[in-house]
Design a protein around this motif. Sequence first.
Motif, PDB file in Angstrom:
ATOM      1  N   VAL A   9       0.859  -1.175   0.000  1.00  0.00           N
ATOM      2  CA  VAL A   9       0.000   0.000   0.000  1.00  0.00           C
ATOM      3  C   VAL A   9       0.901   1.231   0.000  1.00  0.00           C
ATOM      4  O   VAL A   9       1.753   1.379   0.874  1.00  0.00           O
ATOM      5  CB  VAL A   9      -0.935   0.009   1.226  1.00  0.00           C
ATOM      6  CG1 VAL A   9      -2.009   1.073   1.068  1.00  0.00           C
ATOM      7  CG2 VAL A   9      -1.571  -1.362   1.432  1.00  0.00           C
ATOM      8  N   GLU A  10       0.702   2.134  -0.975  1.00  0.00           N
ATOM      9  CA  GLU A  10       1.646   3.244  -1.138  1.00  0.00           C
ATOM     10  C   GLU A  10       0.951   4.485  -1.671  1.00  0.00           C
ATOM     11  O   GLU A  10      -0.103   4.414  -2.310  1.00  0.00           O
ATOM     12  CB  GLU A  10       2.771   2.833  -2.094  1.00  0.00           C
ATOM     13  CG  GLU A  10       2.288   2.331  -3.436  1.00  0.00           C
ATOM     14  CD  GLU A  10       3.373   1.609  -4.234  1.00  0.00           C
ATOM     15  OE1 GLU A  10       4.570   1.853  -3.984  1.00  0.00           O
ATOM     16  OE2 GLU A  10       3.016   0.807  -5.108  1.00  0.00           O
ATOM     17  N   THR A  11       1.573   5.643  -1.406  1.00  0.00           N
ATOM     18  CA  THR A  11       1.008   6.913  -1.857  1.00  0.00           C
ATOM     19  C   THR A  11       1.827   7.580  -2.947  1.00  0.00           C
ATOM     20  O   THR A  11       1.305   8.421  -3.672  1.00  0.00           O
ATOM     21  CB  THR A  11       0.891   7.903  -0.687  1.00  0.00           C
ATOM     22  OG1 THR A  11       2.204   8.288  -0.251  1.00  0.00           O
ATOM     23  CG2 THR A  11       0.103   7.302   0.462  1.00  0.00           C
ATOM     24  N   TYR A  12       3.118   7.261  -3.077  1.00  0.00           N
ATOM     25  CA  TYR A  12       4.038   7.902  -4.026  1.00  0.00           C
ATOM     26  C   TYR A  12       4.313   9.362  -3.657  1.00  0.00           C
ATOM     27  O   TYR A  12       4.768  10.135  -4.495  1.00  0.00           O
ATOM     28  CB  TYR A  12       3.486   7.834  -5.454  1.00  0.00           C
ATOM     29  CG  TYR A  12       3.953   6.644  -6.278  1.00  0.00           C
ATOM     30  CD1 TYR A  12       4.013   5.373  -5.719  1.00  0.00           C
ATOM     31  CD2 TYR A  12       4.305   6.790  -7.616  1.00  0.00           C
ATOM     32  CE1 TYR A  12       4.415   4.285  -6.483  1.00  0.00           C
ATOM     33  CE2 TYR A  12       4.705   5.712  -8.386  1.00  0.00           C
ATOM     34  CZ  TYR A  12       4.754   4.457  -7.816  1.00  0.00           C
ATOM     35  OH  TYR A  12       5.158   3.380  -8.574  1.00  0.00           O
ATOM     36  N   ASP A  13       4.064   9.744  -2.431  1.00  0.00           N
ATOM     37  CA  ASP A  13       4.388  11.087  -1.954  1.00  0.00           C
ATOM     38  C   ASP A  13       4.933  10.932  -0.541  1.00  0.00           C
ATOM     39  O   ASP A  13       4.202  10.501   0.362  1.00  0.00           O
ATOM     40  CB  ASP A  13       3.149  11.978  -1.958  1.00  0.00           C
ATOM     41  CG  ASP A  13       3.464  13.439  -1.639  1.00  0.00           C
ATOM     42  OD1 ASP A  13       4.454  13.690  -0.912  1.00  0.00           O
ATOM     43  OD2 ASP A  13       2.727  14.323  -2.108  1.00  0.00           O
TER      44      ASP A  13
END
Length: 658
Positions: A100-104
């Motif tokens: 699970v990731e946001t890239y920010d």
Amino acid sequence: MVKFSEKLNGTACGSGKLYSLYGDGPETVVAVGEISADRTSAAYRVSACWMGVRTDGNVPEETQYLLMKKGKTYTLLFALADGNARTSLFSSNGILYARVETYDSDISVGDARILYCIEGEDPYKAVQTAYSDMLIALGTFSLGRCEQVPRFADTFGFCTYNAMGSEVTEENLFSAMDMFKDNGISVGFVIADDGWHSHEGNMLAAYTENKRAFPHGLKYTIRKLKEDYGVKQFLCWHTYNGYWQGVKTDAFPELDVRTEYFNVPQRFRKKETAKTVGKVDTVTGDFYPDNIIDQPCGFPQGDLYSFYRSFYAYLASQGVDGSKLDAMAWIEAFSQGKGGRVVQTVNMVDGLERASREYFDGNHINCSSCSNDFFFHTHGVGVTRVSTDYFPNDTSSYFHHVYSSATVCFWMRPVIFGDWDMFQSGVAGGALHAKVRAVSGGPVYCSDNAETLDAEVILPLISRRGYVGKCTDNAVPTEDCLFFDGNERKLLKLCNTTPTGYVMAVMRLGEGAVTETVTLSEITGLARGRYAVYSDVRGFMGEKSESDEIETSLEPSECEVLTAVPVVNGKALIGLKDKYNPSGFVLNVSASDGAISATVIDDGDYLLYDRESGEVLTVSAAKPENGVFLAVAHGLETKGFDTIPHKEGNNSVRTDLR
């Protein structure tokens, strides 16, 4: 089939279950549970833009949808894109994990719904039910995309990409139209791909056309295409941010353009070629394009609607009817400091769909967008490319191209209208790809030039006026092919429905000839009954029940399309003669007192099975006879048809368009 970890919070969600977690950083990896299944099919991203399929028991990185079967029960897992975070799956040593990731780096995962799970014995119904459940829970996407099919998809099209490369000029477009016209092929829509626009290097320099390529202007070219060649729709290509490296920072003063670079996780900088069953080619062989990833990009800031609106306002003023937006998934690489990849994807999708509806009536193609960020935030405007690029001279790519397209449609057809890409008719596999497009349910368009055109391959796709046979959905694999292995010595089968019947494309995508028996019961949703069966290769196959066996023998890259039309009152209108998908040209049929009334897409000769005589008769749409009345719909924008009864001296039956 998955023993879910207690670290995940599971709650009931309609007929399925929704799983969530809390993450206090921009990325978290959690064990979902141990996999226990007889078969698995992992739909995963082979690059940022495209999906592939693994059916060998492995769940590779970037899996977005996972199908498992144990005994008679199917389990379907959907990795979600929700709030600030997006989820993907992978397995290691039999354990399934979620990333699970946001890239920010400034945005934490926070409370995130990461997975939806549903079980059942009918995987097709499970998909439909799943999206109904997820829509209620998430509320971020729309269903019912078939009601919004763009008008250009009614007709046969031409894309410049493989035919011309970057040499998209008014002269070359007119020459292409002359070529089609000389071969009796009516082209309804044209896509001007890379090369039509003003650019400096890899940056968009203006919204306008390349003046050297279009010395008389884009408006002149489009008007001539429509007036002299009967083209109905003209679409222009561009990337999500203008061109490959965006827009020139000083060329668009009305936009807040800043120089940015791709910002992607380190795991995607390994320079490893994406792999799947069968050969897969991407632009560079890397997950993100290594020829652009370290280059400066001019990126419009803020609301991307402002960019698309200005671009489309100019194009519409020149007579352009729609757009093709490319490299859409790359938007995720420009999410640092902007709220993360999901937020930036929503910015792009909302801006595009709003501008497209405003200026093009929703006529656009979403391209290179096969990420769950996009799928869970689109509202069904336009069509969506579901395949990797078409490689005309690479026969080893055919399996992946066709099977991945059908598998993406299996997972996504409640949400999107799938586009299976262009093809070339006169190269190896030209007939295979033409037949696949005929049953795909998506737009049908070629990218031929004088060296590749084979009119005999194209003409069975279209009517005299250039309309294509209709399907009512996107094609999907038959149930026994949901876990298809490209190395198996068996036939791949795709099925679909038409307004009045069913189609099944049977093909051999591998080495060596294969002979198998198939039955109509393998077609998803087919009702019990008697059917007139027609083969585009062997002609009329007789009247059969859903369980009757039909033997099919195919060589490598061969395909046979079987049409099944219900027999009602002893008759069945099979469809337009000499077509791959004949029943796709029949919009509706009614039968009473031995008479047949139907609405058909275009005039021509139609095949009618008559049980009493045991023969297939030919009925002309321009001259009703033998108790058959065909109302011809010239113009598919109509939503209803009134049959005009045949009268003596009236040599045609038409419709009231309304």
